[in-house]
Each structure stands twice: as structure tokens, then as C-alpha cells.
Design a protein around this motif. Structure first.
Motif, PDB file in Angstrom:
ATOM      1  N   VAL A  52      68.219  28.412   8.205  1.00  0.00           N
ATOM      2  CA  VAL A  52      68.082  28.057   9.625  1.00  0.00           C
ATOM      3  C   VAL A  52      69.072  26.943   9.958  1.00  0.00           C
ATOM      4  N   GLU A  53      69.135  25.943   9.107  1.00  0.00           N
ATOM      5  CA  GLU A  53      70.065  24.831   9.330  1.00  0.00           C
ATOM      6  C   GLU A  53      71.514  25.323   9.322  1.00  0.00           C
ATOM      7  N   MET A  54      71.847  26.195   8.370  1.00  0.00           N
ATOM      8  CA  MET A  54      73.191  26.757   8.301  1.00  0.00           C
ATOM      9  C   MET A  54      73.493  27.585   9.559  1.00  0.00           C
ATOM     10  N   GLY A  55      72.535  28.433   9.936  1.00  0.00           N
ATOM     11  CA  GLY A  55      72.721  29.295  11.098  1.00  0.00           C
ATOM     12  C   GLY A  55      72.896  28.511  12.385  1.00  0.00           C
ATOM     13  N   LEU A  56      72.121  27.446  12.548  1.00  0.00           N
ATOM     14  CA  LEU A  56      72.247  26.627  13.753  1.00  0.00           C
ATOM     15  C   LEU A  56      73.592  25.921  13.800  1.00  0.00           C
ATOM     16  N   GLN A  57      74.077  25.492  12.642  1.00  0.00           N
ATOM     17  CA  GLN A  57      75.396  24.858  12.640  1.00  0.00           C
ATOM     18  C   GLN A  57      76.482  25.879  12.984  1.00  0.00           C
ATOM     19  N   LEU A  58      76.351  27.081  12.463  1.00  0.00           N
ATOM     20  CA  LEU A  58      77.304  28.130  12.819  1.00  0.00           C
ATOM     21  C   LEU A  58      77.254  28.406  14.321  1.00  0.00           C
ATOM     22  N   TYR A  59      76.057  28.598  14.852  1.00  0.00           N
ATOM     23  CA  TYR A  59      75.886  28.884  16.277  1.00  0.00           C
ATOM     24  C   TYR A  59      76.448  27.751  17.135  1.00  0.00           C
ATOM     25  N   ASP A  60      76.101  26.515  16.804  1.00  0.00           N
ATOM     26  CA  ASP A  60      76.578  25.367  17.576  1.00  0.00           C
ATOM     27  C   ASP A  60      78.097  25.255  17.510  1.00  0.00           C
ATOM     28  N   GLY A  61      78.666  25.583  16.354  1.00  0.00           N
ATOM     29  CA  GLY A  61      80.124  25.555  16.205  1.00  0.00           C
ATOM     30  C   GLY A  61      80.802  26.549  17.122  1.00  0.00           C
ATOM     31  N   TRP A  62      80.178  27.717  17.298  1.00  0.00           N
ATOM     32  CA  TRP A  62      80.734  28.731  18.190  1.00  0.00           C
ATOM     33  C   TRP A  62      80.610  28.315  19.646  1.00  0.00           C
ATOM     34  N   GLN A  63      79.680  27.419  19.940  1.00  0.00           N
ATOM     35  CA  GLN A  63      79.462  26.956  21.304  1.00  0.00           C
ATOM     36  C   GLN A  63      80.372  25.779  21.659  1.00  0.00           C
ATOM     37  N   GLY A  64      81.229  25.402  20.725  1.00  0.00           N
ATOM     38  CA  GLY A  64      82.208  24.360  21.002  1.00  0.00           C
ATOM     39  C   GLY A  64      81.818  22.967  20.541  1.00  0.00           C
ATOM     40  N   GLU A  65      80.668  22.804  19.937  1.00  0.00           N
ATOM     41  CA  GLU A  65      80.236  21.472  19.534  1.00  0.00           C
ATOM     42  C   GLU A  65      81.001  20.946  18.322  1.00  0.00           C
ATOM     43  N   ASN A  66      81.583  21.825  17.529  1.00  0.00           N
ATOM     44  CA  ASN A  66      82.308  21.389  16.339  1.00  0.00           C
ATOM     45  C   ASN A  66      83.815  21.555  16.485  1.00  0.00           C
ATOM     46  N   ILE A  67      84.276  21.720  17.721  1.00  0.00           N
ATOM     47  CA  ILE A  67      85.707  21.884  17.941  1.00  0.00           C
ATOM     48  C   ILE A  67      86.363  20.513  17.974  1.00  0.00           C
ATOM     49  N   GLN A  68      87.370  20.353  17.143  1.00  0.00           N
ATOM     50  CA  GLN A  68      88.084  19.088  17.071  1.00  0.00           C
ATOM     51  C   GLN A  68      89.303  19.120  17.978  1.00  0.00           C
ATOM     52  N   LYS A  69      90.013  20.269  18.009  1.00  0.00           N
ATOM     53  CA  LYS A  69      91.265  20.338  18.761  1.00  0.00           C
ATOM     54  C   LYS A  69      91.521  21.777  19.196  1.00  0.00           C
ATOM     55  N   ILE A  70      92.007  21.933  20.424  1.00  0.00           N
ATOM     56  CA  ILE A  70      92.416  23.245  20.917  1.00  0.00           C
ATOM     57  C   ILE A  70      93.869  23.130  21.338  1.00  0.00           C
ATOM     58  N   GLN A  71      94.706  24.001  20.795  1.00  0.00           N
ATOM     59  CA  GLN A  71      96.130  24.016  21.108  1.00  0.00           C
ATOM     60  C   GLN A  71      96.415  25.299  21.865  1.00  0.00           C
ATOM     61  N   THR A  72      97.063  25.215  23.026  1.00  0.00           N
ATOM     62  CA  THR A  72      97.296  26.410  23.829  1.00  0.00           C
ATOM     63  C   THR A  72      98.562  27.164  23.430  1.00  0.00           C
ATOM     64  N   GLY A  73      99.631  26.476  23.053  1.00  0.00           N
ATOM     65  CA  GLY A  73     100.833  27.168  22.577  1.00  0.00           C
ATOM     66  C   GLY A  73     100.559  27.766  21.215  1.00  0.00           C
ATOM     67  N   ASN A  74     100.702  29.059  21.064  1.00  0.00           N
ATOM     68  CA  ASN A  74     100.362  29.795  19.838  1.00  0.00           C
ATOM     69  C   ASN A  74      98.873  29.699  19.511  1.00  0.00           C
ATOM     70  N   VAL A  75      98.069  29.536  20.489  1.00  0.00           N
ATOM     71  CA  VAL A  75      96.606  29.441  20.433  1.00  0.00           C
ATOM     72  C   VAL A  75      96.051  29.104  19.058  1.00  0.00           C
ATOM     73  N   ALA A  76      95.502  27.922  18.926  1.00  0.00           N
ATOM     74  CA  ALA A  76      94.875  27.478  17.677  1.00  0.00           C
ATOM     75  C   ALA A  76      93.651  26.634  18.010  1.00  0.00           C
TER      76      ALA A  76
END
Length: 101
Positions: A52-76
């Protein structure tokens, strides 16, 4: 009720307004990760909390909570690392792990 359903049910209680399909995928993926780490085809109900803990971290990561950086050129997209939590999972799953030679 199988382990995957138990994991999903617990995750739904904790993320009541979550998108159902993504939550179900995170539950399935967390169980797959635990099975792979433990080198087993089945695990006892004792792993539900860890999954459950692993799954919630995965889900939250997909929701943008674990995003550190978004680069638009060459999308990363760079996600923040969670080494402490991953270490905790491994420590908790270690007692179920089988070593294959």
C-alpha cells in the motif's frame, strides 16, 4: 479476496478522490515489485501494508508530487529520488525474500 484487491481497497481508503484506473495500476505494480524483489510467485497478507505504501508513492509520483524538474525542449521529466523509503521497503520485504542461485 486476493492480495491485489486488498492492497487496492486500502489505497482507496487513503486516496478517496483518486482516479480509479491509476490507483488500480499502482496497486498491481506495487505487488509486482514486491513479488519480484522477494523472488516469489505469492506472498502472505503481511506484505499488504508495504505494498500500500509503495502503491501510494507510485500514484502520488504520477500526480506530480515527486516531480523535481520538467524540461520542455526534448521533453524530459525528472523525479525526486526516494532512497529512504525504498530502503524501508527492502528492509520490510527482506524477511519474505528467497535467494535463488
Amino acid at each position: 479476496m486476493n492480495l491485489e484487491e486488498m492492497i487496492l481497497q486500502q489505497m482507496q481508503k487513503l486516496r478517496q478522490e483518486a482516479e480509479e484506473t491509476a490507483l488500480a495500476f499502482a496497486a498491481k505494480r506495487s505487488l509486482e515489485m514486491a513479488l519480484t524483489y522477494c523472488n516469489k510467485k505469492a506472498l502472505p497478507e503481511d506484505v499488504v501494508g508495504v505494498c500500500v505504501e509503495m502503491g501510494l508513492q507510485l500514484y502520488d509520483g504520477w500526480q506530480g508530487e515527486n516531480i523535481q524538474k520538467i524540461q520542455t525542449g526534448n521533453v524530459a521529466v525528472t523525479f525526486t529520488e526516494q532512497p529512504e523509503l525504498q530502503k524501508k521497503w527492502k528492509e520490510e520485504l527482506q524477511r519474505f525474500r528467497e535467494v535463488h542461485w
